[in-house]
Enzyme design. Sequence first.
Site, PDB file in Angstrom:
ATOM      1  N   ARG A   1      30.561 117.177  26.515  1.00 32.69           N
ATOM      2  CA  ARG A   1      31.448 116.016  26.649  1.00 32.69           C
ATOM      3  C   ARG A   1      31.325 115.359  28.018  1.00 32.69           C
ATOM      4  O   ARG A   1      31.295 114.131  28.128  1.00 32.69           O
ATOM      5  CB  ARG A   1      32.903 116.478  26.481  1.00 32.69           C
ATOM      6  CG  ARG A   1      33.515 116.069  25.155  1.00 32.69           C
ATOM      7  CD  ARG A   1      34.845 116.773  24.943  1.00 32.69           C
ATOM      8  NE  ARG A   1      34.977 117.133  23.539  1.00 32.69           N
ATOM      9  CZ  ARG A   1      35.616 116.396  22.638  1.00 32.69           C
ATOM     10  NH1 ARG A   1      36.217 115.293  22.991  1.00 32.69           N
ATOM     11  NH2 ARG A   1      35.676 116.792  21.391  1.00 32.69           N
TER      12      ARG A   1
ATOM     13  N   ASP B   1      35.384 129.440  24.502  1.00 26.30           N
ATOM     14  CA  ASP B   1      36.174 128.449  25.225  1.00 26.30           C
ATOM     15  C   ASP B   1      36.390 127.152  24.456  1.00 26.30           C
ATOM     16  O   ASP B   1      36.646 126.113  25.048  1.00 26.30           O
ATOM     17  CB  ASP B   1      35.472 128.141  26.549  1.00 26.30           C
ATOM     18  CG  ASP B   1      33.996 127.801  26.322  1.00 26.30           C
ATOM     19  OD1 ASP B   1      33.655 127.382  25.198  1.00 26.30           O
ATOM     20  OD2 ASP B   1      33.198 127.967  27.255  1.00 26.30           O
TER      21      ASP B   1
ATOM     22  N   GLU C   1      36.306 122.973  28.443  1.00 22.67           N
ATOM     23  CA  GLU C   1      36.097 124.407  28.207  1.00 22.67           C
ATOM     24  C   GLU C   1      36.562 125.298  29.353  1.00 22.67           C
ATOM     25  O   GLU C   1      37.051 126.407  29.130  1.00 22.67           O
ATOM     26  CB  GLU C   1      34.627 124.683  27.890  1.00 22.67           C
ATOM     27  CG  GLU C   1      34.156 124.153  26.543  1.00 22.67           C
ATOM     28  CD  GLU C   1      33.815 122.671  26.558  1.00 22.67           C
ATOM     29  OE1 GLU C   1      33.834 122.044  27.642  1.00 22.67           O
ATOM     30  OE2 GLU C   1      33.529 122.114  25.481  1.00 22.67           O
TER      31      GLU C   1
ATOM     32  N   GLU D   1      33.591 137.277  24.979  1.00 20.47           N
ATOM     33  CA  GLU D   1      32.962 136.440  26.014  1.00 20.47           C
ATOM     34  C   GLU D   1      34.023 135.940  26.998  1.00 20.47           C
ATOM     35  O   GLU D   1      34.158 134.745  27.284  1.00 20.47           O
ATOM     36  CB  GLU D   1      32.185 135.255  25.418  1.00 20.47           C
ATOM     37  CG  GLU D   1      31.140 134.676  26.368  1.00 20.47           C
ATOM     38  CD  GLU D   1      30.429 133.456  25.803  1.00 20.47           C
ATOM     39  OE1 GLU D   1      31.062 132.443  25.520  1.00 20.47           O
ATOM     40  OE2 GLU D   1      29.191 133.553  25.631  1.00 20.47           O
TER      41      GLU D   1
ATOM     42  N   HIS E   1      24.657 117.963  24.592  1.00 19.98           N
ATOM     43  CA  HIS E   1      25.872 117.644  23.838  1.00 19.98           C
ATOM     44  C   HIS E   1      27.162 117.619  24.652  1.00 19.98           C
ATOM     45  O   HIS E   1      28.165 117.100  24.182  1.00 19.98           O
ATOM     46  CB  HIS E   1      26.070 118.618  22.671  1.00 19.98           C
ATOM     47  CG  HIS E   1      26.623 119.952  23.078  1.00 19.98           C
ATOM     48  ND1 HIS E   1      25.847 120.936  23.590  1.00 19.98           N
ATOM     49  CD2 HIS E   1      27.894 120.445  23.051  1.00 19.98           C
ATOM     50  CE1 HIS E   1      26.594 121.988  23.854  1.00 19.98           C
ATOM     51  NE2 HIS E   1      27.843 121.723  23.542  1.00 19.98           N
TER      52      HIS E   1
ATOM     53  N   HIS F   1      22.490 117.077  18.152  1.00 22.60           N
ATOM     54  CA  HIS F   1      23.872 117.440  17.808  1.00 22.60           C
ATOM     55  C   HIS F   1      24.450 116.349  16.904  1.00 22.60           C
ATOM     56  O   HIS F   1      24.091 115.185  17.022  1.00 22.60           O
ATOM     57  CB  HIS F   1      24.666 117.547  19.105  1.00 22.60           C
ATOM     58  CG  HIS F   1      25.986 118.236  18.992  1.00 22.60           C
ATOM     59  ND1 HIS F   1      27.088 117.631  18.425  1.00 22.60           N
ATOM     60  CD2 HIS F   1      26.389 119.468  19.378  1.00 22.60           C
ATOM     61  CE1 HIS F   1      28.121 118.465  18.483  1.00 22.60           C
ATOM     62  NE2 HIS F   1      27.718 119.600  19.052  1.00 22.60           N
TER      63      HIS F   1
HETATM   64  C1  UD1 Z   1      32.491 121.636  20.630  1.00 23.59           C
HETATM   65  C2  UD1 Z   1      33.167 122.463  21.737  1.00 23.59           C
HETATM   66  C3  UD1 Z   1      32.139 122.829  22.801  1.00 23.59           C
HETATM   67  C4  UD1 Z   1      30.917 123.478  22.195  1.00 23.59           C
HETATM   68  C5  UD1 Z   1      30.370 122.618  21.085  1.00 23.59           C
HETATM   69  C6  UD1 Z   1      29.254 123.340  20.390  1.00 23.59           C
HETATM   70  C7  UD1 Z   1      35.495 121.935  22.207  1.00 23.59           C
HETATM   71  C8  UD1 Z   1      36.435 121.088  22.974  1.00 23.59           C
HETATM   72  N1  UD1 Z   1      34.202 121.692  22.391  1.00 23.59           N
HETATM   73  O1  UD1 Z   1      32.070 120.428  21.225  1.00 23.59           O
HETATM   74  O2  UD1 Z   1      32.724 123.734  23.728  1.00 23.59           O
HETATM   75  O3  UD1 Z   1      29.946 123.620  23.200  1.00 23.59           O
HETATM   76  O4  UD1 Z   1      31.406 122.357  20.121  1.00 23.59           O
HETATM   77  O5  UD1 Z   1      28.378 122.474  19.753  1.00 23.59           O
HETATM   78  O6  UD1 Z   1      35.930 122.786  21.454  1.00 23.59           O
HETATM   79  N2  UD1 Z   1      30.423 116.638  14.205  1.00 23.59           N
HETATM   80  C9  UD1 Z   1      29.980 116.477  12.909  1.00 23.59           C
HETATM   81  N3  UD1 Z   1      29.567 117.579  12.216  1.00 23.59           N
HETATM   82  C10 UD1 Z   1      29.543 118.817  12.761  1.00 23.59           C
HETATM   83  C11 UD1 Z   1      29.984 118.977  14.085  1.00 23.59           C
HETATM   84  C12 UD1 Z   1      30.427 117.876  14.795  1.00 23.59           C
HETATM   85  O7  UD1 Z   1      29.980 115.375  12.379  1.00 23.59           O
HETATM   86  O8  UD1 Z   1      29.146 119.763  12.081  1.00 23.59           O
HETATM   87  C13 UD1 Z   1      30.872 115.447  14.964  1.00 23.59           C
HETATM   88  C14 UD1 Z   1      32.265 114.936  14.567  1.00 23.59           C
HETATM   89  O9  UD1 Z   1      32.267 113.533  14.599  1.00 23.59           O
HETATM   90  C15 UD1 Z   1      33.142 115.471  15.699  1.00 23.59           C
HETATM   91  C16 UD1 Z   1      32.185 115.418  16.875  1.00 23.59           C
HETATM   92  O10 UD1 Z   1      30.932 115.787  16.348  1.00 23.59           O
HETATM   93  O11 UD1 Z   1      34.271 114.683  15.879  1.00 23.59           O
HETATM   94  C17 UD1 Z   1      32.542 116.300  18.051  1.00 23.59           C
HETATM   95  O12 UD1 Z   1      32.832 117.627  17.635  1.00 23.59           O
HETATM   96  P1  UD1 Z   1      33.792 118.562  18.561  1.00 23.59           P
HETATM   97  O13 UD1 Z   1      33.869 119.919  17.970  1.00 23.59           O
HETATM   98  O14 UD1 Z   1      35.069 117.855  18.843  1.00 23.59           O
HETATM   99  O15 UD1 Z   1      33.053 118.590  19.955  1.00 23.59           O
HETATM  100  P2  UD1 Z   1      31.650 119.161  20.383  1.00 23.59           P
HETATM  101  O16 UD1 Z   1      31.106 118.205  21.395  1.00 23.59           O
HETATM  102  O17 UD1 Z   1      30.852 119.502  19.201  1.00 23.59           O
HETATM  103  N1  UDP Z   2      21.409 126.006  17.824  1.00 24.68           N
HETATM  104  C1  UDP Z   2      20.929 125.971  16.508  1.00 24.68           C
HETATM  105  N2  UDP Z   2      20.278 124.856  16.076  1.00 24.68           N
HETATM  106  C2  UDP Z   2      20.051 123.791  16.884  1.00 24.68           C
HETATM  107  C3  UDP Z   2      20.528 123.832  18.219  1.00 24.68           C
HETATM  108  C4  UDP Z   2      21.212 124.955  18.656  1.00 24.68           C
HETATM  109  O1  UDP Z   2      21.112 126.912  15.751  1.00 24.68           O
HETATM  110  O2  UDP Z   2      19.439 122.817  16.422  1.00 24.68           O
HETATM  111  C5  UDP Z   2      22.162 127.193  18.273  1.00 24.68           C
HETATM  112  C6  UDP Z   2      21.638 127.832  19.526  1.00 24.68           C
HETATM  113  O3  UDP Z   2      20.649 128.788  19.206  1.00 24.68           O
HETATM  114  C7  UDP Z   2      22.872 128.455  20.121  1.00 24.68           C
HETATM  115  C8  UDP Z   2      23.998 127.583  19.630  1.00 24.68           C
HETATM  116  O4  UDP Z   2      23.449 126.745  18.627  1.00 24.68           O
HETATM  117  O5  UDP Z   2      23.099 129.750  19.614  1.00 24.68           O
HETATM  118  C9  UDP Z   2      24.517 126.779  20.767  1.00 24.68           C
HETATM  119  O6  UDP Z   2      25.331 125.780  20.314  1.00 24.68           O
HETATM  120  P1  UDP Z   2      25.713 124.550  21.231  1.00 24.68           P
HETATM  121  O7  UDP Z   2      24.639 124.289  22.221  1.00 24.68           O
HETATM  122  O8  UDP Z   2      26.088 123.477  20.300  1.00 24.68           O
HETATM  123  O9  UDP Z   2      27.050 125.072  21.930  1.00 24.68           O
HETATM  124  P2  UDP Z   2      27.347 125.866  23.312  1.00 24.68           P
HETATM  125  O10 UDP Z   2      26.613 127.144  23.283  1.00 24.68           O
HETATM  126  O11 UDP Z   2      26.941 124.962  24.434  1.00 24.68           O
HETATM  127  O12 UDP Z   2      28.823 126.029  23.298  1.00 24.68           O
END
Ligand code: UD1
Ligand code: UDP
Length: 388
Positions: free
Chosen positions: A216, A101, A137, A123, A214, A246
Amino acid sequence: MSGSCPHRVLVVVGTRPEAVKLAPVVRAMEEAAGFEPVVVSTGQHREMLDQMLSALQVRVDVQLDVMRERQDLHGLTSRLSGQLGAVVADGPYDAVVVQGDTTTALCGALAAFYAGLPVAHVEAGLRSGVLTDPFPEELNRRLVSRLARWHFAPTLPAGTNLLREGVPVGDIEVTGNTVVDNLLWVVGRGLGTSAFAPEGARRRTGPRIVVTLHRRENQGAVMAALARAVADVADARDAEVVLPLHRSPAVRDVVLPVLGDHPRVRITEPLDYLDFTATLSRADLVLTDSGGVQEEAPSLDVPVLVLRRTTERPEAVRAGAAALVGTDPDDVRRAALDLIDDPGALRRMRSVDNPFGDGHASARILERLDRDLTAAASQRPEAVAARP
Ligand code: UD1
Ligand code: UDP
């Protein structure tokens, strides 16, 4: 697998959970003679995705770089849509696989749809029932369901959600969640190193607790209050808390000021998957707003308190392995302390059978794709013309 010409399938990953749940599908395709997977990493996540792909040994064929610091959904959607459109046009592909999602999944499905390619949604069918929770999502997953040709539902309730929305029964396969396939693969190779103190070096008398935050819709005041509730629980029961943070600055801005210097809370960078699952498997309890962790914890016999108002994963709650406690800090404190003080309840939660799958989800997905793509190939004009 049948057919002499392999099915060329574009597999789209953008964030950490997509890598976890598509790694076993890619692995299965690589091992099957009938498939040629092409993996595109959108880079919606950068470090966290690379860390995951490397831990799970997934080879990337096409690397995009869409992430921006503090990206907003408009910009992210626009970059993903344009760049994935170009990747799809670079084909040919027989199908496109997206997972879950995220914005990457939505834009991957849309790019495939615009190019006339069938979309496989891994999924599929998860629903919280509230369009804005989780945000965005719940909307993304509903939109992908409108675009998909194959709906690979992880559980029967997820499949039933799709039927209720009018998805034809023949387009739905209940496969189990690929998260279990992946976890079994990892366990088979040996978990990594736990971030909890080794037994001999423990300074705390209370439970070991993993926390992840994490979402939003929780960012800001709600997340700060949740962090304070974690601190209170840790202090009240001398708990040892590990909180892998995160990388989102929106998360760091609120969590670090509350828990950054807390003596009972160890904040780490995101853990490598092998180390995270090793840590999780040693925990007495996990407090999380994560989707994936809600599925992995029951698979590792760890009770879960879900820090959200809704869940699209009611299976664990119904089975008794998880409780949905909401985001009110008083409720979270009470639920965590009550559970910690009730070893019988903890034991019951640990003993529940994993409701999310049996580790064969990827095989079921491939079987269905192979059948339908082989049939589609046999209907192509060149195949028809070549028949005697
Ligand atoms: C995204 C997904 C969410 C998922 C989550 C997993 C969307 C809208 N949201 O949310 O469904 O649960 O990923 O973790 O698709 N950033 C870094 N390095 C990284 C990753 C993120 O710096 O490796 C920072 C960046 O500033 C980025 C911010 O995190 O702008 C947010 O990342 P984003 O993918 O937009 O949203 P998540 O909250 O991670
Ligand atoms: N995860 C990881 N390292 C961490 C925290 C989470 O590898 O420090 C893994 C966790 O096992 C799971 C996935 O990240 O498989 C979940 O990611 P996240 O919670 O960011 O996203 P969501 O599942 O809520 O979309």
